[in-house]
Design a protein around this motif. Structure first.
Motif, PDB file in Angstrom:
ATOM      1  N   ILE A  27       5.846  20.370  31.660  1.00 46.15           N
ATOM      2  CA  ILE A  27       4.482  20.152  31.889  1.00 46.15           C
ATOM      3  C   ILE A  27       3.355  18.496  32.401  1.00 46.15           C
ATOM      4  CG2 ILE A  27       3.640  21.011  29.926  1.00 46.15           C
ATOM      5  CD1 ILE A  27       2.918  22.447  33.039  1.00 46.15           C
ATOM      6  N   ILE A  28       4.423  17.955  31.290  1.00 50.86           N
ATOM      7  CA  ILE A  28       2.987  17.135  30.727  1.00 50.86           C
ATOM      8  C   ILE A  28       3.547  15.446  31.630  1.00 50.86           C
ATOM      9  CG2 ILE A  28       2.962  14.607  29.366  1.00 50.86           C
ATOM     10  CD1 ILE A  28       3.686  16.588  26.868  1.00 50.86           C
ATOM     11  N   ASP A  29       5.139  15.953  31.908  1.00 52.29           N
ATOM     12  CA  ASP A  29       5.576  14.706  33.667  1.00 52.29           C
ATOM     13  C   ASP A  29       5.022  15.189  34.470  1.00 52.29           C
ATOM     14  OD1 ASP A  29       6.772  13.138  31.152  1.00 52.29           O
ATOM     15  OD2 ASP A  29       8.864  13.989  31.875  1.00 52.29           O
ATOM     16  N   VAL A  35      -2.602  17.787  39.376  1.00 54.26           N
ATOM     17  CA  VAL A  35      -4.187  17.181  39.638  1.00 54.26           C
ATOM     18  C   VAL A  35      -4.619  16.585  40.724  1.00 54.26           C
ATOM     19  CG1 VAL A  35      -5.801  15.180  38.621  1.00 54.26           C
ATOM     20  CG2 VAL A  35      -4.738  16.628  36.678  1.00 54.26           C
ATOM     21  N   LYS A  36      -3.573  15.970  41.188  1.00 56.12           N
ATOM     22  CA  LYS A  36      -3.445  15.603  42.577  1.00 56.12           C
ATOM     23  C   LYS A  36      -3.398  16.816  43.458  1.00 56.12           C
ATOM     24  CE  LYS A  36      -0.909  11.662  42.559  1.00 56.12           C
ATOM     25  NZ  LYS A  36       0.654  10.345  43.005  1.00 56.12           N
ATOM     26  N   ILE A  66       2.059  11.557  26.632  1.00 56.00           N
ATOM     27  CA  ILE A  66       0.714  11.943  26.764  1.00 56.00           C
ATOM     28  C   ILE A  66      -0.260  10.798  27.302  1.00 56.00           C
ATOM     29  CG2 ILE A  66      -1.490  12.683  26.679  1.00 56.00           C
ATOM     30  CD1 ILE A  66       0.009  15.455  24.924  1.00 56.00           C
ATOM     31  N   ASN A  67       0.082  10.043  26.392  1.00 53.18           N
ATOM     32  CA  ASN A  67      -1.077   8.590  26.438  1.00 53.18           C
ATOM     33  C   ASN A  67      -0.951   8.141  27.492  1.00 53.18           C
ATOM     34  OD1 ASN A  67      -2.336   9.283  24.019  1.00 53.18           O
ATOM     35  ND2 ASN A  67      -0.739   8.334  22.259  1.00 53.18           N
ATOM     36  N   SER A  68       0.824   7.694  27.977  1.00 54.48           N
ATOM     37  CA  SER A  68       1.310   6.281  28.752  1.00 54.48           C
ATOM     38  C   SER A  68       0.647   7.762  30.284  1.00 54.48           C
ATOM     39  CB  SER A  68       2.801   6.261  28.645  1.00 54.48           C
ATOM     40  OG  SER A  68       3.123   7.186  29.200  1.00 54.48           O
ATOM     41  N   SER A  69       0.913   9.181  30.158  1.00 51.73           N
ATOM     42  CA  SER A  69       0.290   9.521  31.448  1.00 51.73           C
ATOM     43  C   SER A  69      -0.831   9.346  32.247  1.00 51.73           C
ATOM     44  CB  SER A  69       0.172  11.447  31.428  1.00 51.73           C
ATOM     45  OG  SER A  69      -0.012  11.815  33.088  1.00 51.73           O
ATOM     46  N   PRO A  70      -0.395   8.953  33.739  1.00 58.28           N
ATOM     47  CA  PRO A  70      -1.910   8.796  34.692  1.00 58.28           C
ATOM     48  C   PRO A  70      -2.810   9.615  34.806  1.00 58.28           C
ATOM     49  CG  PRO A  70      -0.226   9.216  36.207  1.00 58.28           C
ATOM     50  CD  PRO A  70       0.511   9.101  35.021  1.00 58.28           C
ATOM     51  N   ALA A  71      -2.515  10.921  34.102  1.00 59.38           N
ATOM     52  CA  ALA A  71      -3.502  11.990  34.196  1.00 59.38           C
ATOM     53  C   ALA A  71      -3.260  12.304  32.842  1.00 59.38           C
ATOM     54  CB  ALA A  71      -2.406  13.056  34.964  1.00 59.38           C
ATOM     55  N   ARG A  72      -4.112  12.003  31.631  1.00 63.81           N
ATOM     56  CA  ARG A  72      -4.011  11.327  30.655  1.00 63.81           C
ATOM     57  C   ARG A  72      -5.124  11.938  29.937  1.00 63.81           C
ATOM     58  NH1 ARG A  72      -3.534   6.150  31.280  1.00 63.81           N
ATOM     59  NH2 ARG A  72      -4.945   5.005  30.833  1.00 63.81           N
ATOM     60  N   THR A  73      -6.242  11.708  31.188  1.00 57.43           N
ATOM     61  CA  THR A  73      -7.639  12.435  30.546  1.00 57.43           C
ATOM     62  C   THR A  73      -8.233  13.670  31.364  1.00 57.43           C
ATOM     63  OG1 THR A  73      -8.432  11.515  33.377  1.00 57.43           O
ATOM     64  CG2 THR A  73      -8.830  10.097  31.084  1.00 57.43           C
ATOM     65  N   TYR A  74      -6.535  14.561  31.941  1.00 57.63           N
ATOM     66  CA  TYR A  74      -7.068  15.910  32.275  1.00 57.63           C
ATOM     67  C   TYR A  74      -6.112  16.776  31.238  1.00 57.63           C
ATOM     68  CZ  TYR A  74      -8.743  13.865  35.941  1.00 57.63           C
ATOM     69  OH  TYR A  74      -9.930  13.085  37.660  1.00 57.63           O
TER      70      TYR A  74
END
Length: 77
Positions: A27-29, A35-36, A66-74
């Motif tokens: 789910i993290i991946d 989000v898009k 999580i820290n490297s995800s482009p959606a980490r703010t979500y």
């Protein structure tokens, strides 16, 4: 309200101990795509902990993703 989230935010909740058989990383991946698709009013809320020290590496892997995800703010842990 305690988490500072807007009441119109949709929340996906993942709970439980961090262990590889739960596949939290999947789910993290895919979260950036969610989000898009659904907009910025979605949050992935992860409420978990280690049961034993044996899954420490797995938990660290999740935090790295999580820290490297482009959606980490979500994503909130």
């Amino acid at each position: 309200k305690k988490l500072g989230l807007d009441e119109n935010t949709k929340i996906v909740l993942m709970i439980g101990y961090f262990s590889p058989y739960k596949n939290f990383e999947k789910i993290i991946d895919i979260w950036p795509e969610i989000v898009k698709r659904y907009g910025e009013k979605v949050i992935l809320l992860i409420a978990g902990k280690l049961r034993t020290i044996s899954y420490l590496d797995y938990r660290n892997l999740l935090f790295e993703r999580i820290n490297s995800s482009p959606a980490r703010t979500y994503i909130k842990v």
